[in-house]
Design a protein around this motif. Structure first.
Motif, PDB file in Angstrom:
ATOM      1  N   ILE A  95       6.759  18.914   4.964  1.00  0.00           N
ATOM      2  CA  ILE A  95       7.917  19.781   4.748  1.00  0.00           C
ATOM      3  C   ILE A  95       8.553  19.915   6.126  1.00  0.00           C
ATOM      4  CG2 ILE A  95       8.777  22.022   4.021  1.00  0.00           C
ATOM      5  CD1 ILE A  95       6.323  22.284   2.213  1.00  0.00           C
ATOM      6  N   ALA A  96       9.531  19.073   6.387  1.00  0.00           N
ATOM      7  CA  ALA A  96      10.161  19.049   7.705  1.00  0.00           C
ATOM      8  C   ALA A  96      10.917  20.342   7.962  1.00  0.00           C
ATOM      9  CB  ALA A  96      11.090  17.844   7.826  1.00  0.00           C
ATOM     10  N   ASP A  97      11.497  20.919   6.937  1.00  0.00           N
ATOM     11  CA  ASP A  97      12.123  22.236   7.040  1.00  0.00           C
ATOM     12  C   ASP A  97      12.155  22.865   5.663  1.00  0.00           C
ATOM     13  OD1 ASP A  97      13.638  24.238   8.712  1.00  0.00           O
ATOM     14  OD2 ASP A  97      15.063  23.903   7.093  1.00  0.00           O
ATOM     15  N   GLY A  98      11.734  24.127   5.587  1.00  0.00           N
ATOM     16  CA  GLY A  98      11.843  24.858   4.335  1.00  0.00           C
ATOM     17  C   GLY A  98      10.541  25.375   3.746  1.00  0.00           C
ATOM     18  N   TYR A  99       9.453  25.340   4.506  1.00  0.00           N
ATOM     19  CA  TYR A  99       8.156  25.813   3.997  1.00  0.00           C
ATOM     20  C   TYR A  99       8.260  27.240   3.458  1.00  0.00           C
ATOM     21  CZ  TYR A  99       3.013  26.706   4.272  1.00  0.00           C
ATOM     22  OH  TYR A  99       1.699  27.016   4.028  1.00  0.00           O
ATOM     23  N   HIS A 100       8.908  28.121   4.193  1.00  0.00           N
ATOM     24  CA  HIS A 100       9.046  29.517   3.743  1.00  0.00           C
ATOM     25  C   HIS A 100       9.878  29.605   2.466  1.00  0.00           C
ATOM     26  CE1 HIS A 100       8.319  29.905   8.149  1.00  0.00           C
ATOM     27  NE2 HIS A 100       7.405  30.732   7.678  1.00  0.00           N
ATOM     28  N   ARG A 101      10.925  28.780   2.372  1.00  0.00           N
ATOM     29  CA  ARG A 101      11.768  28.798   1.176  1.00  0.00           C
ATOM     30  C   ARG A 101      11.008  28.279  -0.040  1.00  0.00           C
ATOM     31  NH1 ARG A 101      15.076  26.902   5.252  1.00  0.00           N
ATOM     32  NH2 ARG A 101      15.277  24.794   4.428  1.00  0.00           N
ATOM     33  N   VAL A 102      10.161  27.267   0.170  1.00  0.00           N
ATOM     34  CA  VAL A 102       9.317  26.772  -0.924  1.00  0.00           C
ATOM     35  C   VAL A 102       8.391  27.885  -1.406  1.00  0.00           C
ATOM     36  CG1 VAL A 102       7.466  25.166  -1.548  1.00  0.00           C
ATOM     37  CG2 VAL A 102       9.401  24.349  -0.209  1.00  0.00           C
ATOM     38  N   CYS A 103       7.775  28.595  -0.468  1.00  0.00           N
ATOM     39  CA  CYS A 103       6.848  29.678  -0.839  1.00  0.00           C
ATOM     40  C   CYS A 103       7.584  30.799  -1.557  1.00  0.00           C
ATOM     41  CB  CYS A 103       6.127  30.195   0.401  1.00  0.00           C
ATOM     42  SG  CYS A 103       4.968  28.977   1.094  1.00  0.00           S
ATOM     43  N   ALA A 104       8.755  31.161  -1.070  1.00  0.00           N
ATOM     44  CA  ALA A 104       9.541  32.222  -1.722  1.00  0.00           C
ATOM     45  C   ALA A 104       9.929  31.806  -3.133  1.00  0.00           C
ATOM     46  CB  ALA A 104      10.782  32.545  -0.896  1.00  0.00           C
ATOM     47  N   SER A 105      10.315  30.545  -3.294  1.00  0.00           N
ATOM     48  CA  SER A 105      10.672  30.048  -4.621  1.00  0.00           C
ATOM     49  C   SER A 105       9.450  30.062  -5.535  1.00  0.00           C
ATOM     50  CB  SER A 105      11.248  28.633  -4.512  1.00  0.00           C
ATOM     51  OG  SER A 105      11.583  28.142  -5.779  1.00  0.00           O
ATOM     52  N   TYR A 106       8.304  29.651  -5.009  1.00  0.00           N
ATOM     53  CA  TYR A 106       7.066  29.663  -5.783  1.00  0.00           C
ATOM     54  C   TYR A 106       6.741  31.071  -6.256  1.00  0.00           C
ATOM     55  CZ  TYR A 106       2.164  28.822  -7.010  1.00  0.00           C
ATOM     56  OH  TYR A 106       0.967  28.735  -7.681  1.00  0.00           O
ATOM     57  N   LEU A 107       6.869  32.047  -5.356  1.00  0.00           N
ATOM     58  CA  LEU A 107       6.564  33.432  -5.714  1.00  0.00           C
ATOM     59  C   LEU A 107       7.520  33.970  -6.778  1.00  0.00           C
ATOM     60  CD1 LEU A 107       5.724  34.755  -2.163  1.00  0.00           C
ATOM     61  CD2 LEU A 107       4.119  34.533  -4.080  1.00  0.00           C
ATOM     62  N   THR A 108       8.725  33.419  -6.816  1.00  0.00           N
ATOM     63  CA  THR A 108       9.706  33.823  -7.821  1.00  0.00           C
ATOM     64  C   THR A 108       9.437  33.125  -9.146  1.00  0.00           C
ATOM     65  OG1 THR A 108      11.320  34.166  -6.071  1.00  0.00           O
ATOM     66  CG2 THR A 108      12.183  33.988  -8.306  1.00  0.00           C
ATOM     67  N   ASP A 109       9.222  31.804  -9.081  1.00  0.00           N
ATOM     68  CA  ASP A 109       8.904  30.995 -10.263  1.00  0.00           C
ATOM     69  C   ASP A 109       8.447  29.634  -9.770  1.00  0.00           C
ATOM     70  OD1 ASP A 109       8.739  29.454 -12.556  1.00  0.00           O
ATOM     71  OD2 ASP A 109      10.760  29.889 -13.245  1.00  0.00           O
ATOM     72  N   GLU A 110       7.164  29.358  -9.905  1.00  0.00           N
ATOM     73  CA  GLU A 110       6.595  28.116  -9.370  1.00  0.00           C
ATOM     74  C   GLU A 110       7.185  26.854  -9.993  1.00  0.00           C
ATOM     75  OE1 GLU A 110       2.559  27.328 -11.932  1.00  0.00           O
ATOM     76  OE2 GLU A 110       2.476  28.905 -10.404  1.00  0.00           O
ATOM     77  N   ASP A 111       7.840  26.996 -11.143  1.00  0.00           N
ATOM     78  CA  ASP A 111       8.421  25.840 -11.825  1.00  0.00           C
ATOM     79  C   ASP A 111       9.916  25.659 -11.574  1.00  0.00           C
ATOM     80  OD1 ASP A 111       6.071  24.866 -13.089  1.00  0.00           O
ATOM     81  OD2 ASP A 111       6.197  26.492 -14.532  1.00  0.00           O
ATOM     82  N   THR A 112      10.503  26.491 -10.737  1.00  0.00           N
ATOM     83  CA  THR A 112      11.926  26.357 -10.439  1.00  0.00           C
ATOM     84  C   THR A 112      12.175  25.037  -9.734  1.00  0.00           C
ATOM     85  OG1 THR A 112      12.255  28.730 -10.222  1.00  0.00           O
ATOM     86  CG2 THR A 112      13.861  27.326  -9.143  1.00  0.00           C
ATOM     87  N   PRO A 113      13.125  24.234 -10.207  1.00  0.00           N
ATOM     88  CA  PRO A 113      13.454  22.998  -9.493  1.00  0.00           C
ATOM     89  C   PRO A 113      14.111  23.325  -8.147  1.00  0.00           C
ATOM     90  CG  PRO A 113      14.383  23.009 -11.713  1.00  0.00           C
ATOM     91  CD  PRO A 113      13.877  24.386 -11.432  1.00  0.00           C
ATOM     92  N   ILE A 114      13.550  22.783  -7.083  1.00  0.00           N
ATOM     93  CA  ILE A 114      14.065  23.008  -5.735  1.00  0.00           C
ATOM     94  C   ILE A 114      14.825  21.761  -5.299  1.00  0.00           C
ATOM     95  CG2 ILE A 114      13.436  23.382  -3.319  1.00  0.00           C
ATOM     96  CD1 ILE A 114      10.942  24.817  -4.286  1.00  0.00           C
ATOM     97  N   PRO A 115      16.072  21.915  -4.850  1.00  0.00           N
ATOM     98  CA  PRO A 115      16.777  20.748  -4.326  1.00  0.00           C
ATOM     99  C   PRO A 115      16.183  20.350  -2.979  1.00  0.00           C
ATOM    100  CG  PRO A 115      18.127  22.711  -4.046  1.00  0.00           C
ATOM    101  CD  PRO A 115      16.886  23.126  -4.796  1.00  0.00           C
ATOM    102  N   CYS A 116      15.941  19.058  -2.839  1.00  0.00           N
ATOM    103  CA  CYS A 116      15.296  18.528  -1.640  1.00  0.00           C
ATOM    104  C   CYS A 116      15.996  17.242  -1.209  1.00  0.00           C
ATOM    105  CB  CYS A 116      13.846  18.141  -1.924  1.00  0.00           C
ATOM    106  SG  CYS A 116      12.847  19.357  -2.757  1.00  0.00           S
ATOM    107  N   ARG A 117      15.963  17.001   0.055  1.00  0.00           N
ATOM    108  CA  ARG A 117      16.255  15.670   0.568  1.00  0.00           C
ATOM    109  C   ARG A 117      14.898  15.086   0.910  1.00  0.00           C
ATOM    110  NH1 ARG A 117      21.949  15.344   3.456  1.00  0.00           N
ATOM    111  NH2 ARG A 117      23.143  16.101   1.681  1.00  0.00           N
ATOM    112  N   LEU A 118      14.568  13.972   0.287  1.00  0.00           N
ATOM    113  CA  LEU A 118      13.230  13.358   0.390  1.00  0.00           C
ATOM    114  C   LEU A 118      13.378  11.932   0.883  1.00  0.00           C
ATOM    115  CD1 LEU A 118      10.159  13.280  -0.245  1.00  0.00           C
ATOM    116  CD2 LEU A 118      10.787  12.691  -2.603  1.00  0.00           C
ATOM    117  N   VAL A 119      12.767  11.640   2.023  1.00  0.00           N
ATOM    118  CA  VAL A 119      12.808  10.291   2.576  1.00  0.00           C
ATOM    119  C   VAL A 119      11.411   9.896   3.043  1.00  0.00           C
ATOM    120  CG1 VAL A 119      15.213  10.525   3.333  1.00  0.00           C
ATOM    121  CG2 VAL A 119      13.365  11.035   4.958  1.00  0.00           C
TER     122      VAL A 119
END
Length: 125
Positions: A95-119
Motif C-alpha cells: 500500500i504505497a499510500d492509503g493504509y489509513h484510508r483502507v482501515c477506515a473504509s474497512y471499519l465502515t464496511d469491509e466490503d466497500t469497493p475502494i478505488p485504487c491505482r494498482l501497478v
C-alpha cells in the motif's frame, strides 16, 4: 454511511507513495513505478482483500489517522483513492499510500469497493 471517494488521487499522495517506496527500492525504480501509478486506470478492490494481500493488520479505530478518516466518512467527505504496488507471489502487495484510508473504509464496511491505482513494480531502463 457509504464511503465516498474522489475520482483521482491527490498530488501529495504520489509524493507520499514515493517516500514510502523509496525505502523498498532504488530511486529509478521508485520514479518509474510512481509514474506508472499516475497513468494507471482506477480499479476497485475491497478493504478486506487489500489488507490480506498486503499482509497488514487492521489499524485500531483510535489511531489518529484512521479516526480522522472515519470522521471524514461520517461527515460525507470524500477520501483519496489508494495507491497500490503489486508484489511477486512471494512478496506482499504494497500500500504505497492509503493504509489509513483502507482501515477506515474497512471499519465502515469491509466490503466497500475502494478505488485504487494498482501497478506492478516498473522496470528501469
Amino acid at each position: 454511511m457509504a464511503v465516498k471517494w474522489f475520482d483521482e488521487p491527490e498530488e501529495h499522495d504520489y509524493e507520499a507513495a514515493a517516500d514510502y517506496l523509496g525505502m523498498l527500492a532504488e530511486d529509478a525504480t521508485v520514479a518509474a513505478t510512481v509514474n506508472a501509478l499516475k497513468s494507471a486506470k482506477l480499479v476497485y478492490r475491497k478493504a478486506k482483500d487489500i489488507l490480506r494481500a498486503a499482509r497488514l493488520s487492521l489499524l485500531p479505530p483510535d489511531n489518529p489517522h484512521v479516526r480522522s478518516d472515519v470522521e471524514k466518512i461520517g461527515h460525507g467527505k470524500k477520501l483519496s483513492p489508494i495507491l497500490l504496488v503489486r508484489g511477486t507471489p512471494a512478496d506482499a502487495l504494497q500500500i504505497a499510500d492509503g493504509y489509513h484510508r483502507v482501515c477506515a473504509s474497512y471499519l465502515t464496511d469491509e466490503d466497500t469497493p475502494i478505488p485504487c491505482r494498482l501497478v506492478s513494480w516498473a522496470p528501469t531502463t
